[in-house]
Design an enzyme around this catalytic site. Structure first.
Site, PDB file in Angstrom:
ATOM      1  CD  GLN A 126       3.242   5.787   2.678  1.00 23.28           C
ATOM      2  OE1 GLN A 126       2.238   5.256   2.232  1.00 23.28           O
ATOM      3  NE2 GLN A 126       4.222   5.110   3.244  1.00 23.28           N
ATOM      4  N   GLY A 180       0.829  -1.195   0.000  1.00 26.17           N
ATOM      5  CA  GLY A 180       0.000   0.000   0.000  1.00 26.17           C
ATOM      6  C   GLY A 180       0.863   1.245   0.000  1.00 26.17           C
ATOM      7  CG  LEU A 195       6.454   1.110   1.338  1.00 26.19           C
ATOM      8  CD1 LEU A 195       5.886   1.400  -0.045  1.00 26.19           C
ATOM      9  CD2 LEU A 195       7.527   0.037   1.279  1.00 26.19           C
TER      10      LEU A 195
END
Length: 173
Positions: free
Chosen positions: A51, A46, A95
């Site tokens: 991000q 995801g 991440l």
């Protein structure tokens, strides 16, 4: 294939509340494609637009088990409309917080609504990994990280670790 750089903790952009996506333009379609490329390259299941430094309410996901059976999803302006009272713990990673994993309890089942790239409003039920992933990514859109769901002690430890790493990188760079 465009892979964009990831925003890494302690970058303050991760705490921004993302803005709703308006009309679905070619720019939004390209953003979604870049996000999928970036997510697969990382690799992750995801990715929220923030991000990669874009404060828009856009998520990409793929919780399929193998590369051969990819099932990419693009969720525009997603929202959770119902959550079960039963909780389930999953080991989560992010991440934007590389190589750090911790068990997080979240509702086991959810119902969520989003707009797809064709402008259709979709409502879906999810459980297990998909439910966890949707909740994790929607948290990102609201400036919330998975470490906000763990103990203060563990959270402070990981934030300190990433601040030190960012300082070392800045001094070396």
């Amino acid at each position: 294939m465009t892979i964009r750089p990831l925003v890494i903790l302690p970058d303050s952009r991760l705490r921004l509340v993302s803005e709703p996506v308006g009309p679905i333009t070619d720019e939004i379609r390209q953003l979604a494609k870049d996000m999928l490329d970036t997510m697969y390259d990382a690799p992750g299941v995801g990715l929220a637009a923030i991000q990669i430094g874009v404060p828009k309410r856009l998520i990409t996901m793929d919780v399929s088990k193998s590369e051969d059976e990819r099932n990419p999803m693009v969720l525009i302006n997603p929202e959770i409309t119902w959550a079960s009272e039963e909780l389930r713990a999953y080991e989560e990673g992010c991440l934007s917080i590389p190589e750090y994993y911790e068990e997080v309890e979240r509702p086991d089942r959810i119902r969520f609504r989003y707009t797809d790239l064709d402008g259709n409003v979709v409502e879906r039920d999810a459980e297990g990994l998909m439910a966890t992933c949707v909740q994790h990514e929607i948290d990102h859109l609201n400036g919330v990280l998975f470490i906000d769901h763990i103990s203060k002690l563990k959270r402070d430890r990981v934030i300190t670790k990433f601040r030190k790493a960012a300082r070392r990188e800045a001094q070396a760079g």
